[in-house]
Write an enzyme that holds these catalytic residues in place. Structure first.
Site, PDB file in Angstrom:
ATOM      1  N   ASP A 149     -11.233   2.963   4.084  1.00 59.16           N
ATOM      2  CA  ASP A 149     -11.645   1.553   4.060  1.00 59.16           C
ATOM      3  C   ASP A 149     -13.161   1.421   3.874  1.00 59.16           C
ATOM      4  O   ASP A 149     -13.649   0.339   3.529  1.00 59.16           O
ATOM      5  CB  ASP A 149     -11.297   0.885   5.400  1.00 59.16           C
ATOM      6  CG  ASP A 149     -10.075  -0.015   5.321  1.00 59.16           C
ATOM      7  OD1 ASP A 149      -9.834  -0.591   4.242  1.00 59.16           O
ATOM      8  OD2 ASP A 149      -9.392  -0.152   6.349  1.00 59.16           O
ATOM      9  N   LYS A 167       0.846  -1.204   0.000  1.00 56.04           N
ATOM     10  CA  LYS A 167       0.000   0.000   0.000  1.00 56.04           C
ATOM     11  C   LYS A 167       0.880   1.252   0.000  1.00 56.04           C
ATOM     12  O   LYS A 167       0.621   2.209  -0.736  1.00 56.04           O
ATOM     13  CB  LYS A 167      -0.933  -0.009   1.219  1.00 56.04           C
ATOM     14  CG  LYS A 167      -2.068  -1.015   1.092  1.00 56.04           C
ATOM     15  CD  LYS A 167      -2.802  -1.290   2.404  1.00 56.04           C
ATOM     16  CE  LYS A 167      -3.852  -2.374   2.196  1.00 56.04           C
ATOM     17  NZ  LYS A 167      -4.493  -2.848   3.430  1.00 56.04           N
ATOM     18  N   GLN A 209      -4.800  -1.451   9.552  1.00 55.30           N
ATOM     19  CA  GLN A 209      -4.776  -2.803   8.980  1.00 55.30           C
ATOM     20  C   GLN A 209      -5.417  -3.792   9.962  1.00 55.30           C
ATOM     21  O   GLN A 209      -5.094  -3.818  11.145  1.00 55.30           O
ATOM     22  CB  GLN A 209      -3.320  -3.205   8.675  1.00 55.30           C
ATOM     23  CG  GLN A 209      -3.166  -4.529   7.974  1.00 55.30           C
ATOM     24  CD  GLN A 209      -3.720  -4.542   6.540  1.00 55.30           C
ATOM     25  OE1 GLN A 209      -3.769  -3.534   5.855  1.00 55.30           O
ATOM     26  NE2 GLN A 209      -4.149  -5.704   6.090  1.00 55.30           N
TER      27      GLN A 209
HETATM   28  N1  GUN Z   1      -7.287  -6.784   6.230  1.00 50.41           N
HETATM   29  C1  GUN Z   1      -7.697  -7.545   5.184  1.00 50.41           C
HETATM   30  N2  GUN Z   1      -8.360  -6.784   4.279  1.00 50.41           N
HETATM   31  C2  GUN Z   1      -8.371  -5.525   4.779  1.00 50.41           C
HETATM   32  C3  GUN Z   1      -8.891  -4.310   4.286  1.00 50.41           C
HETATM   33  O1  GUN Z   1      -9.517  -4.206   3.224  1.00 50.41           O
HETATM   34  N3  GUN Z   1      -8.692  -3.224   5.089  1.00 50.41           N
HETATM   35  C4  GUN Z   1      -8.042  -3.307   6.270  1.00 50.41           C
HETATM   36  N4  GUN Z   1      -7.914  -2.188   6.998  1.00 50.41           N
HETATM   37  N5  GUN Z   1      -7.545  -4.428   6.750  1.00 50.41           N
HETATM   38  C5  GUN Z   1      -7.702  -5.530   5.988  1.00 50.41           C
END
Ligand code: GUN
Length: 299
Positions: free
Chosen positions: A120, A53, A97
């Site tokens: 998100d 990311k 995350q």
């Molecule tokens: N962990 C797995 N997928 C995601 C996601 O789309 N966003 C976040 N913040 N954590 C994740």
């Protein structure tokens, strides 16, 4: 043999457009989009995602800030960091995350993120907007949003008359995917672990979205001939053929058999995965445009 949907190529086109929009915003408003990613603990898969990311954000010309906190970080400290990021004008998007360590209340953390920085799309405000069709100001969760773009490359935006089956009812994928497919006029069924005769239900699907987290669970003879299959699963399984102790990534769909029957199918890796990151960039640039009082471009 099915058309293989190249998620990496579609994601690259999206991030190119995000990068161009970031240039425009910098030139016209003097704003550099800023994304903060917070990770708590040492989960290796989470670390890989977070690094990716950050790399993509920098490639788009964003300010990319990563906060890596130790496993034993308390909830109050994490909420304090989120408060700081909420009020930092250089940060337009905040992503914590998941999963978080067990001693932290994930729900409390998600709801502490300012809704207009919730890239998100997990805050109640954004979930509610998506569920009521207020999509012009909602942040849509990245994996479902990316899956819709991939479906669009095969079937277009209007899914009138199509039967869609989603396998999995998570807040991150299954439920938002339901709302997005419904908004696109598909007739949508959400299946889960208590669904009766799942193979027969899957065979009714013109669009099949697999988001269960079980390696290769969905077999070729569950697929309707010509269906569009979107495999959201990312599962690591042993791969002794590559050497002792080696592993490989597979989806929730048994790709080899499914590709014989499907009309189009996403591979794992290089299917939905890259789209998740690309849509995070989209949500962040959209947040930055809104913060600057500008109308974001469409992606
Ligand atoms: N962990 C797995 N997928 C995601 C996601 O789309 N966003 C976040 N913040 N954590 C994740």
């Amino acid at each position: 043999m099915a058309q293989i949907i190249d998620g990496r190529a579609v994601a690259a086109e999206v991030t190119d457009r995000v990068g161009a929009a970031a240039d425009t915003l910098k030139t016209e408003a003097g704003t550099q989009p800023g994304l903060a990613v917070v990770i708590v603990g040492d989960d290796p898969a989470s670390k890989v995602y977070v690094a990716s990311k950050g790399r993509t954000a920098r490639a788009c010309g964003f300010l990319s800030v990563e906060h890596t906190l130790p496993e034993e970080t308390g909830q109050a400290a994490l909420l304090g960091l989120i408060d700081d990021l909420n009020s930092d004008p250089a940060i337009h998007g905040i992503l914590v995350q998941l999963p978080l360590p067990d001693h932290i209340d994930e729900g409390a953390v998600i709801q502490a993120i300012a809704p207009d920085k919730d890239v998100d799309g997990f805050h109640f405000i954004n979930v509610g907007k998506l569920g009521t069709g207020v999509t012009d100001s909602a942040f849509v969760p990245c994996t479902p949003a990316g899956s819709m773009l991939l479906i669009d490359t095969v079937l277009g935006k209007d899914l009138s008359g199509k039967n869609a089956v989603i396998v999995g009812r998570s807040n991150i994928v299954g439920k938002p995917m339901f709302n997005l497919l419904l908004s696109a006029n598909a007739t949508v069924t959400v299946a889960h672990s208590r669904t009766a005769d799942l193979p027969a239900l899957c065979r009714t699907a013109d669009i099949l979205v697999a988001a269960v987290g079980r390696p290769q669970m969905i077999k070729g003879d569950w697929i309707k001939p010509g269906a569009t299959v979107i495999d959201v699963g990312i599962n690591r399984i042993p791969a002794p053929e590559k050497g002792e102790g080696k592993t490989r990534l597979v989806g929730d769909v048994d790709f080899e058999s499914a590709a014989e029957t499907a009309g189009a199918i996403t591979p794992v890796p290089r299917g939905v995965g890259p789209m998740t990151i690309a849509m995070l960039m989209v949500n962040t640039i959209v947040a930055a445009y809104r913060a600057a009082g500008r109308v974001p471009p469409d992606f």
